[in-house]
Scaffold this motif. Sequence first.
Motif: not given
Length: 487
Positions: A35-47, A244-248, A251-254
Amino acid sequence: MTVAALAGIVVVLVLAVTVGTVRPRRYLSVSEFYVAARAVRPWRNGAAIGAEFTGAAVCLGLAGLIATHGAPMLWYPVGAAAGFVVVLALVVAPLRRSGTFTLPDFAEWRLGSARLRRFTTCWVLGIGLLFLVAQFQAAGIVTRLLTGLPPWAGWAAVAGTAACVALAGGMGSVTSVQASQFWVKLVAFLGVGLALWCTWHCGQVPAEGLSGGYGSGDQSLPGVLTVLLACALGTMGLPHVVVRVYAAADGRGARRSIVAAQVLLGVFAVVPPLYGILANVHFPGTGGEEIVLLLPSRMLPGVAGNVLTGVLSAGAFAAFLATSCGVLGAVSGAVSACVARPGVRSFRASLAGVTVAALVLTATTVPVGSVELVLAAFSLSAATFCPLLVLGIWWRRLTAPGAVAGFATGGGLTAALVGLEWVGVKPFVPPAAGVPLAFVVMVMISLLTPGRIPAGVAAMMARMHLPEPAVGLLTDRSSREDDRSTS
């Protein structure tokens, strides 16, 4: 056209390999790799989510439907938008707070059943294979049409590149490739589409109007409603979206990731109608996934048309790669955690197996069309994982026997109805009927098996529904009260 298209395809493949494999991030644990260390930023995750959603069906197939059936097909993207609203409201933050990594992992954690984990992994694999076959088939069509090479060259190019990316750095590499590929295909499809639109208006080409009709070959209102329901409820159970939810980070980041995806998909939503209208004017009465790629040469014969075709071929392969990378990573993670001890080695072995299985299915089955395959995957997800997630997150009395029974009845009915449609038999009941059936069966069987409610369910519910800082303070108290609340 052959040289320009081949150049566009090669550029995208090289870009993906470069971004995904050059100096991939090294993770300290297997969970970080998944899950990419659960460190993916929201806009990058959204893309990345936007890249996964805008695959072959959206970029090519939907435009062909609009060209063939007209304005009613414009409702199809609405289902995906509604799906993200449902996910945002019901699933995102609680699922992230559960601390699990895949859908089968959540099923075992919530219901305490290793058998249920294996059972749900089979459904994840089936849904993932439908998505992969859709991308590979479309890649074969594009390759044959634009370069003259055999279709298997397109399958191999997409499958090999996606596998290399996922093998190199897990979800971190996949995320980097998807985020970059989203912008590649947005610029390619939107830029070429606007250029063709301006050419059409400047050239005073007469429009012949959009035809009527509803559904993918279905001229009834229930056809569109079935698609909307499948997309709206099936979104939450797609393995490559849920990961992608797990990579955030939390919860707020997801939640912010889903909002970012909605914004980006809203921009991309211009693409299918744009090409569908142009195709309806210049190729009246015809459709198909190749129609988008033929527009530049029809409207601008010569060098300009060839160059624009090359740009579109790059955008098309970016779409195939982005979706394939996400599906391969998510499905391989679920399969590896089920069949072997979780680890990077088992992940890579599972990824190789999933890739080979998808290629074999692509080579041995008659092409159905990317839209039909993707809608089948959405329908299966809606009739299986949607009830599991909604009830598992919001209803503490759900049991493992109830979940298994719901999967078997809802998913089995949906698979049978989809199969009948593919062989030309129009069923009396739409595939969407599997969704309420799955909910009803899950609830009924769970009520009949109260002894199978897992221990610690109160602590699980508290963990999912309370903000992260409060979970640690209340988990112990919830555990002590669990026996009284479930008896």
